[in-house]
Write a protein that holds these residues in place. Sequence first.
Motif, PDB file in Angstrom:
ATOM      1  N   GLU A  99       0.936  -1.240   0.047  1.00 55.68           N
ATOM      2  CA  GLU A  99      -0.019   0.096   0.000  1.00 55.68           C
ATOM      3  C   GLU A  99       0.766   1.215   0.056  1.00 55.68           C
ATOM      4  O   GLU A  99       0.518   2.151  -0.444  1.00 55.68           O
ATOM      5  N   PRO A 104      -4.510   3.568  -2.513  1.00 53.02           N
ATOM      6  CA  PRO A 104      -3.710   3.758  -1.273  1.00 53.02           C
ATOM      7  C   PRO A 104      -2.845   5.273  -1.491  1.00 53.02           C
ATOM      8  O   PRO A 104      -2.614   5.689  -0.525  1.00 53.02           O
ATOM      9  N   ARG A 153      -4.168   8.171   4.477  1.00 52.44           N
ATOM     10  CA  ARG A 153      -4.776   6.796   3.634  1.00 52.44           C
ATOM     11  C   ARG A 153      -6.034   6.924   3.252  1.00 52.44           C
ATOM     12  O   ARG A 153      -6.770   7.859   3.920  1.00 52.44           O
ATOM     13  N   SER A 179       2.097   6.859   1.505  1.00 51.82           N
ATOM     14  CA  SER A 179       1.944   6.152   0.190  1.00 51.82           C
ATOM     15  C   SER A 179       2.243   7.018  -1.075  1.00 51.82           C
ATOM     16  O   SER A 179       1.894   8.012  -1.391  1.00 51.82           O
TER      17      SER A 179
END
Lengths: 454, 454
Positions: A33, B350, B443, B379
Amino acid sequence: MARKTSLSGFPEWLPEERLVELHVLDVLRETFELHGFSSIETRAVETVGHLLRKGEIDKEVYAVSRLQEDEDAGSPKGEDQLALHFDLTVPFARYVVENSGYLTFPFRRYQMQKVWRGERPQEGRAREFTQADIDVVGDGTLPFRYDVELALVMIDALSRLPIPPFTLRINNRKLAEGFYRGIGLTDADGVLRNIDKLEKIGPEKVAEALREELGATAEQAAAALELASIRTDDTSFVEQVRALGVTDELLDEGLAELAEVVGEASRRAPGKVVADLSIARGLDYYTGTVYETVLVGHEHLGSICSGGRYESLASTGKKTYPGVGLSVGVTRLVTRMLSQGMAVPSRKVPTSVLVSLVDEESWSQAQDVAGQLRARGVSCEVSATAAKFGKQIKYAERRGIPFVWFTTRGEDGALAHEVKDIRSGEQVPADPAAWAPPAEDLRPVVRAVAAVGA
Amino acid sequence: MARKTSLSGFPEWLPEERLVELHVLDVLRETFELHGFSSIETRAVETVGHLLRKGEIDKEVYAVSRLQEDEDAGSPKGEDQLALHFDLTVPFARYVVENSGYLTFPFRRYQMQKVWRGERPQEGRAREFTQADIDVVGDGTLPFRYDVELALVMIDALSRLPIPPFTLRINNRKLAEGFYRGIGLTDADGVLRNIDKLEKIGPEKVAEALREELGATAEQAAAALELASIRTDDTSFVEQVRALGVTDELLDEGLAELAEVVGEASRRAPGKVVADLSIARGLDYYTGTVYETVLVGHEHLGSICSGGRYESLASTGKKTYPGVGLSVGVTRLVTRMLSQGMAVPSRKVPTSVLVSLVDEESWSQAQDVAGQLRARGVSCEVSATAAKFGKQIKYAERRGIPFVWFTTRGEDGALAHEVKDIRSGEQVPADPAAWAPPAEDLRPVVRAVAAVGA
């Protein structure tokens, strides 16, 4: 492992073993992720027609049919019969084609699921096992750069696991095929299939097979084996191949591709990759880069993470979807981690605190305390019966719970709270609205165990 | 949902839908662990003999056999034939017996896995679906208090989900069976089986069936229906049952048990539970408390979380393992959440940041930036090609990535970093070693959507 499971090839973990597996899955998910991969799952069943579309007769497939049905009627047979998937790539290819209108390409996905193969169970090979795959798939084209990126993502993921050092071995099908063509061997798949047996049967037997099966001359066989012997942890393999004096366009392309992957990966992750020109990846349908991964000192376990580039993961009438991906053999890896004691959880249960009962009437009040602790992320259980404190502490000990909470009512009616670390025996006053265990006792932590003699 | 899957009864989610399912699974796992439940998984297959040991002919079982095998040889048939599990309770019972020497009792476990049933697919009923179970199992005995606790654990878990209000309906088999016996109806299972159809066929038809199938008098049928009509959100059901004037020891026991569960649960979780004396749970093998759960306004969907107490989850020659547990129908719940738009993720992927490329040579340097951001949990993806910035921004937009990172080299050779929020268009200088997105953009977050008109 001393414990035997009741069905060979279908491993099941005890709760403390499952913590190790969960840790592996959690780390992989988190890393994937962080690199922008989306989670998907596909159904466990595919049609036999789809599963075997690439002619993969080497995978033992489990067919599925309704039990209460007439043998001759009802369940579809032949191509339409349902069967359990044997990997996550073939189902993913179908998923991409079916949902292409809803996906954004290049599509990055990870997928962690069980797969099934009816093979003879042995060390490192189960009939039911978990794979964790990452793939990037393009619509029509996919830049080569992803071949570098996917290797780096997997190195990042594996580096976060409590496992021994590993080596990602990388090769390129174009390089091999071009070289074989350059020396006059046109059945590249045939050569690769034999080179694949190198580690198992040795170079003499492979040379013999190349001569007898494929009609190679002694010189051709020797050259193919010489190529397969090249192994470098930088791009110096290019010179070594050139020194063999073979020229071919596809060989040039493969050399350039492999040099890009190994050059960049060895620069960014020193010591983690080698160009290994013996890697063939058997009958899999890769068309360029191929990867496999061994744990140093556990090479005989086989690859714990493999993959490659395919020019056409899937295609419909009009469209082709090229991809590149890698798959972690989670069950193979975890089985070895457990059998060698590579990693252990700090405790067996999630519970950090057992809230004890002073008498049967205090259960509800103990639930209040537990609720306050949980609101701050502290895992608790409440004793089910007001046994003697010694017995309640014993229960915590047996379960591996580090703390026991005591609440008593003073003569003035006020509640007094204390918490005991049953490992040290230390018992201190505590406020249920504020107390928390030390960070390392908050939840079970899986740590690497240094190898004996290492 | 507009999108159709290619195999009826085998739902597959798009990445953004999967985020909703993952959120549900994550919340359940977190809550179960906060309450001290350990994770386990069992293999997908059991022997037919074990699956059908309770004579559960109402579950359509999928048999499994090796495809490449001779029809008449090889794969075991009959009792030893392998089949996919249709729930997680039956496999868990086997697991407890097989591993009893390695477990600490009372054993608390959660289990979230796929199960398969070859039934006709319809709304709320799939052929492959995920269940999330919690159970506590004792060795020989299990205090009744766990019947209260398990209801509270599940209320805690469901309350953390982005779903409409729910009601846990609770009944007790002893209460029902004792009452029927008290009015002279001895075939308790037969009565329960008919009461179970109450919602579907109505009281007249149930009364008719009780008279015709079980030989009940009109008075007996009326009394059974009167019992089933009692529904209270506190312990006042006790008086209402007493007012029916039936006396029986088992009835007394059931009344006391149900009063304890409903009294404690309604006190600790007001508005979440009702004593509902029509709940029968069909042919399931419960022996005391039974639970089911409906979403308010979605009662026709059926129960999203059911379970109960069984005096003997499993037994061997010498030992009996009583248990109490509940099972969330994750796929049923998530299917409804998606079809009604009850919850949506804040973005589809993500990835928080796309690190763009100023030219092809900057890829490795862009990977350095991404690595710095990932080290702080952000991410990232790196662009695969140095297309025009407008095209790279467009890619981020299509993927739903909120931020794009730009690195340029000034005339003095120093690198300058900027990050753009592509939703607002705001672009500011940023340090890759320090910058992080706002917490809500770190996220994807799944949030409840207020119902229209609610």
